[in-house]
Design a protein around this motif. Structure first.
Motif, PDB file in Angstrom:
ATOM      1  N   ILE A 323       0.858  -1.178   0.000  1.00 47.91           N
ATOM      2  CA  ILE A 323       0.000   0.000   0.000  1.00 47.91           C
ATOM      3  C   ILE A 323       0.899   1.234   0.000  1.00 47.91           C
ATOM      4  O   ILE A 323       2.017   1.192   0.528  1.00 47.91           O
ATOM      5  CB  ILE A 323      -0.956   0.022   1.215  1.00 47.91           C
ATOM      6  CG1 ILE A 323      -2.068   1.062   1.015  1.00 47.91           C
ATOM      7  CG2 ILE A 323      -0.220   0.261   2.510  1.00 47.91           C
ATOM      8  CD1 ILE A 323      -3.179   0.962   2.039  1.00 47.91           C
ATOM      9  N   ASN A 350      -2.371  -0.986  -3.736  1.00 51.71           N
ATOM     10  CA  ASN A 350      -2.662   0.249  -4.474  1.00 51.71           C
ATOM     11  C   ASN A 350      -1.701   1.358  -4.076  1.00 51.71           C
ATOM     12  O   ASN A 350      -1.071   1.291  -3.028  1.00 51.71           O
ATOM     13  CB  ASN A 350      -4.111   0.707  -4.244  1.00 51.71           C
ATOM     14  CG  ASN A 350      -4.475   0.781  -2.774  1.00 51.71           C
ATOM     15  OD1 ASN A 350      -3.729   1.309  -1.970  1.00 51.71           O
ATOM     16  ND2 ASN A 350      -5.630   0.239  -2.411  1.00 51.71           N
ATOM     17  N   GLY A 351      -1.574   2.322  -4.971  1.00 47.17           N
ATOM     18  CA  GLY A 351      -0.785   3.512  -4.686  1.00 47.17           C
ATOM     19  C   GLY A 351       0.642   3.501  -5.174  1.00 47.17           C
ATOM     20  O   GLY A 351       1.413   4.394  -4.829  1.00 47.17           O
ATOM     21  N   TRP A 357       6.873   1.290 -10.072  1.00 50.87           N
ATOM     22  CA  TRP A 357       6.323   0.052 -10.659  1.00 50.87           C
ATOM     23  C   TRP A 357       7.363  -0.570 -11.599  1.00 50.87           C
ATOM     24  O   TRP A 357       7.670  -1.759 -11.505  1.00 50.87           O
ATOM     25  CB  TRP A 357       5.038   0.406 -11.388  1.00 50.87           C
ATOM     26  CG  TRP A 357       4.180  -0.736 -11.870  1.00 50.87           C
ATOM     27  CD1 TRP A 357       4.593  -1.945 -12.340  1.00 50.87           C
ATOM     28  CD2 TRP A 357       2.753  -0.772 -11.921  1.00 50.87           C
ATOM     29  NE1 TRP A 357       3.528  -2.716 -12.690  1.00 50.87           N
ATOM     30  CE2 TRP A 357       2.385  -2.026 -12.449  1.00 50.87           C
ATOM     31  CE3 TRP A 357       1.753   0.130 -11.600  1.00 50.87           C
ATOM     32  CZ2 TRP A 357       1.046  -2.383 -12.659  1.00 50.87           C
ATOM     33  CZ3 TRP A 357       0.431  -0.226 -11.797  1.00 50.87           C
ATOM     34  CH2 TRP A 357       0.079  -1.469 -12.304  1.00 50.87           C
ATOM     35  N   GLU A 371      -2.691  -3.969  -9.123  1.00 55.80           N
ATOM     36  CA  GLU A 371      -3.156  -2.699  -8.570  1.00 55.80           C
ATOM     37  C   GLU A 371      -4.678  -2.688  -8.545  1.00 55.80           C
ATOM     38  O   GLU A 371      -5.341  -3.160  -9.468  1.00 55.80           O
ATOM     39  CB  GLU A 371      -2.621  -1.548  -9.422  1.00 55.80           C
ATOM     40  CG  GLU A 371      -2.963  -0.166  -8.918  1.00 55.80           C
ATOM     41  CD  GLU A 371      -1.982   0.378  -7.895  1.00 55.80           C
ATOM     42  OE1 GLU A 371      -2.155   1.547  -7.485  1.00 55.80           O
ATOM     43  OE2 GLU A 371      -1.050  -0.347  -7.516  1.00 55.80           O
ATOM     44  N   PHE A 372      -5.248  -2.140  -7.486  1.00 57.00           N
ATOM     45  CA  PHE A 372      -6.705  -2.021  -7.426  1.00 57.00           C
ATOM     46  C   PHE A 372      -7.078  -0.687  -6.792  1.00 57.00           C
ATOM     47  O   PHE A 372      -6.250   0.011  -6.218  1.00 57.00           O
ATOM     48  CB  PHE A 372      -7.332  -3.185  -6.631  1.00 57.00           C
ATOM     49  CG  PHE A 372      -7.079  -3.126  -5.142  1.00 57.00           C
ATOM     50  CD1 PHE A 372      -7.960  -2.488  -4.293  1.00 57.00           C
ATOM     51  CD2 PHE A 372      -5.946  -3.724  -4.597  1.00 57.00           C
ATOM     52  CE1 PHE A 372      -7.724  -2.433  -2.923  1.00 57.00           C
ATOM     53  CE2 PHE A 372      -5.706  -3.672  -3.228  1.00 57.00           C
ATOM     54  CZ  PHE A 372      -6.595  -3.020  -2.386  1.00 57.00           C
ATOM     55  N   TYR A 373      -8.340  -0.341  -6.908  1.00 53.21           N
ATOM     56  CA  TYR A 373      -8.854   0.876  -6.282  1.00 53.21           C
ATOM     57  C   TYR A 373     -10.076   0.524  -5.459  1.00 53.21           C
ATOM     58  O   TYR A 373     -10.950  -0.227  -5.923  1.00 53.21           O
ATOM     59  CB  TYR A 373      -9.235   1.930  -7.328  1.00 53.21           C
ATOM     60  CG  TYR A 373     -10.044   3.055  -6.717  1.00 53.21           C
ATOM     61  CD1 TYR A 373      -9.407   4.138  -6.117  1.00 53.21           C
ATOM     62  CD2 TYR A 373     -11.436   3.009  -6.702  1.00 53.21           C
ATOM     63  CE1 TYR A 373     -10.147   5.146  -5.519  1.00 53.21           C
ATOM     64  CE2 TYR A 373     -12.176   4.026  -6.106  1.00 53.21           C
ATOM     65  CZ  TYR A 373     -11.533   5.089  -5.513  1.00 53.21           C
ATOM     66  OH  TYR A 373     -12.272   6.068  -4.900  1.00 53.21           O
ATOM     67  N   CYS A 381     -15.301  -0.653  -6.733  1.00 50.51           N
ATOM     68  CA  CYS A 381     -13.937  -1.184  -6.731  1.00 50.51           C
ATOM     69  C   CYS A 381     -13.500  -1.403  -8.171  1.00 50.51           C
ATOM     70  O   CYS A 381     -14.296  -1.823  -9.016  1.00 50.51           O
ATOM     71  CB  CYS A 381     -13.896  -2.500  -5.962  1.00 50.51           C
ATOM     72  SG  CYS A 381     -12.295  -3.325  -5.994  1.00 50.51           S
ATOM     73  N   ASN A 384      -7.009  -3.885 -11.640  1.00 52.71           N
ATOM     74  CA  ASN A 384      -6.172  -3.906 -12.843  1.00 52.71           C
ATOM     75  C   ASN A 384      -5.804  -5.358 -13.147  1.00 52.71           C
ATOM     76  O   ASN A 384      -4.757  -5.843 -12.735  1.00 52.71           O
ATOM     77  CB  ASN A 384      -4.922  -3.047 -12.632  1.00 52.71           C
ATOM     78  CG  ASN A 384      -4.060  -2.954 -13.874  1.00 52.71           C
ATOM     79  OD1 ASN A 384      -4.246  -3.695 -14.845  1.00 52.71           O
ATOM     80  ND2 ASN A 384      -3.095  -2.048 -13.854  1.00 52.71           N
ATOM     81  N   VAL A 392      -5.328   1.728 -12.321  1.00 51.79           N
ATOM     82  CA  VAL A 392      -5.920   1.092 -11.132  1.00 51.79           C
ATOM     83  C   VAL A 392      -7.004   0.096 -11.530  1.00 51.79           C
ATOM     84  O   VAL A 392      -7.556  -0.594 -10.676  1.00 51.79           O
ATOM     85  CB  VAL A 392      -6.524   2.132 -10.165  1.00 51.79           C
ATOM     86  CG1 VAL A 392      -5.464   3.069  -9.654  1.00 51.79           C
ATOM     87  CG2 VAL A 392      -7.672   2.907 -10.814  1.00 51.79           C
TER      88      VAL A 392
END
Length: 631
Positions: A323, A350-351, A357, A371-373, A381, A384, A392
């Protein structure tokens, strides 16, 4: 003499077969050209639909199956499989099930807890965090996870906002308890993870756990009547004002627990959790995800960049969670031999910045960055699932049918969505930054915050596109490109306005971070008397043994940034203050401003007349305040 072909003539395919083959090949190339993500999208969508259908089937059967129910079943099915590994000690599924039973029995005997009562948990990362959580859940209690970094007034606010009957405190946080105990509400019963106590009217838990029965408590205590009933309170990070207790339902826990599975993790994986358990990423996605898979979790007391890869090798870790800046911390470690010698295949979180990366993949090998949001309290939600760097997640027509959302125009000066002459919000075009809002409906509810109805109402937008509609305001700016990939742009609170333009702090910090002598940049806006908006300022952390190259800094910002986005002020610090979720803390820096009389750190000013950054002296500061120095 007759040839072989005469004796056994080859069958001649029908005339349509070559045409069909050409057609199939053409369709394949057209799909690759025009719809390159079709199969990846389809696989991901099928997973979403499958999981949703399973939950709907349970509902139609009148069954409410929670993550806790799944854990209890796994403890019966695979009792000897390691569930937690902590500091070298293995805790099997049966071990955790039985110890959580003991804790449930203690509170059943010594406290008059009713189903639905709230218990606050102030503990660090350790197995008993999970044991206490599960034990209380078996009694049907709502458990409030308190951030152990929060102190004094903020912590008292957190406790009072969730109105707990009991506060359970870890043995390593007794100093924090001592600070708040005199002002804690008298009707809150305090328990500590110890065998004896020096505090008056404080109960001990460890001695009672040892004497308690391992028998399960009555099933009717933990059985949920609805997936929409509250099961947790998880506090937001509190970077703006005091923390708020987000109401987490069984439904949200189930959705969070499905994240690792959706990214391709299996029961054979070993997940490494270094994030704080009070955060939803570690508790829901991490611990909940392990239960969903029936996998094993390696739990770390606290994240350590120097020990990270050694732990991964020692425990054969295959999935890691990150994170904020965790990946960057790893990249900032000294290069060692054999850094790609590990079994990690997935990194979920995420972030992570684009440059980090790429560096992470180059340095540590072909790890799939997932990666997710998703906001803790949110109802939307993105994931990726294609691995596109910087994104995201990705959307399409079918995804929006299940999870309706939009990106709308936002007025940064008024700090509110833009509405046209008819009073409706307007959607942004692809490629433009817009405020992410998600529709609130029966399938995607918003459960709000505990203890303050006003906070819940402030997160909702009414009458957005038509009369009667309702949307959750994420507070996040996103960009959707022409391939339907979504990118996090900024928090609306972190955006400032200067020279009539909006400046995204992440954009500026990413440009500065490209310099080889910069370890970290934290960008924010500061008020300047007699000037509208806020001027850009960057707090900098230099790399070890590096010095600040002001000439190179000037060239970098004027080359890559619009003039209004170039930071007017620089501040060189030795340490960057962070929140509990590894996010940069900006608000104290904003309050301190750029006064060299009160700030001991070196300060610099962008002098456009000299086309350079110069030392910000007290005399120059007075010239800026008086207006003699043009900004």
């Amino acid at each position: 003499m007759r040839g072989w072909d005469d004796l056994y003539p080859l069958p001649v395919p029908p005339s349509w077969v070559p045409g069909a083959a050409v057609g199939i090949l053409s369709l394949h190339f057209i799909q690759k050209l025009l719809f390159p993500y079709f199969w990846a999208d389809l696989r991901y969508l099928l997973k979403v639909v499958t999981y949703g259908a399973r939950m709907e089937m349970y509902r139609l059967q009148g069954r409410v199956v929670t993550v806790l129910d799944k854990f209890v079943k796994l403890a019966e099915k695979q009792p000897h499989k390691p569930f937690l590994i902590y500091e070298g000690t293995v805790h099997t599924y049966r071990d955790v099930d039985r110890r959580s039973n003991r804790i449930a029995q203690v509170f059943l005997q010594h406290e008059a807890l009713k189903k639905g009562d709230t218990v606050a948990l102030l503990m660090g990362n350790e197995p008993d965090f999970i044991n206490v959580w599960f034990g209380l859940a078996k009694l049907g209690c709502v458990v409030a996870f308190l951030n152990f970094n929060v102190r004094f007034r903020s912590l008292l606010h957190c406790v009072s906002s969730c109105e707990p009957k009991i506060l359970v405190v870890g043995a390593d946080l007794l100093g924090t308890l001592e600070e708040i105990l005199p002002k804690l509400q008298k009707d809150v019963s305090v328990w500590i993870m110890a065998k004896d106590s020096t505090f008056p009217n404080v109960h001990t838990l460890l001695d009672k756990i040892e004497a308690a029965s391992e028998d399960p408590v009555p099933v009717n205590r933990c059985s949920a009547n609805s997936l929409k009933s509250a099961v947790l309170y998880i506090f937001t990070s509190g970077t703006t004002g005091l923390p708020k207790a987000a109401v987490i339902s069984h439904l949200q826990v189930l959705k969070g627990a499905a994240g690792l599975w959706a990214f391709g993790a299996t029961s054979e994986d070993i997940i490494y959790i270094t994030l704080p358990l009070y955060h939803s990423a570690a508790s829901l996605l991490g611990i909940g995800g392990c239960i969903q898979l029936g996998a094993t979790c390696v739990l770390k007391k606290k994240f350590s960049a120097s020990q990270f890869w050694n732990d991964c090798r020692k425990y054969n870790v295959t999935v890691i969670q990150y994170i904020g800046e965790l990946c960057r911390y790893l990249c900032n470690q000294p290069v060692k031999e054999g850094e790609k010698n590990h079994k990690v295949r997935l990194a979920v979180g995420n972030g992570v910045r684009n440059d980090v990366w790429r560096e992470f993949l180059d340095r540590f090998g072909p790890v799939k960055i997932c990666e997710f949001y998703g906001a803790t309290e949110g109802n939307i939600c993105f994931m990726n699932h294609t691995g596109k760097i910087g994104s995201v997640g990705r959307t399409n027509f079918f995804y929006k049918l299940f999870f309706p959302f939009d990106l709308i125009k936002y007025d940064f000066q008024k700090d509110e969505p833009i509405r046209n002459k008819h009073g409706w919000c307007e959607k942004v075009k692809k490629g433009e930054a817009g405020l992410l809002i998600s529709k609130v409906n029966a399938k995607n509810p918003f459960f709000g915050y505990a203890g303050n109805k006003r906070h819940t109402e402030k997160k909702l937008l009414c009458e957005v596109f038509k009369k009667g509609d309702l949307y959750f305001n994420t507070g996040d700016l996103m960009v959707q490109d022409h391939d339907n990939f979504l990118y996090f742009w900024d928090r609306i609170g972190d955006t400032f306005r200067w020279k009539g333009e909006n400046v995204a702090t992440t954009e500026v910090s990413d440009v500065i971070a490209m310099l080889d002598f910069i370890q970290e940049a934290n960008v924010y806006g500061v008020s300047v008397p007699d000037h509208e908006g806020k001027a850009g300022m960057a707090s900098l952390i230099l790399k070890q043994n590096a010095s600040l190259d002001l000439e190179q800094m000037y060239k970098q910002v004027v080359t890559y940034l619009p003039s209004y986005a170039c930071p007017l002020f620089l501040r060189v610090q030795e340490k960057m203050e962070m929140t509990g979720t590894f996010k940069q803390q900006k608000f104290q820096l904003v309050d301190e401003g750029f006064n060299p009389s009160t700030i001991t750190d070196p300060l610099y000013f962008l002098d456009n007349s000299k086309k350079a950054y110069v030392l910000l002296t007290k005399e120059l500061y007075e010239m800026i305040l008086s207006g003699k120095m043009k900004l």
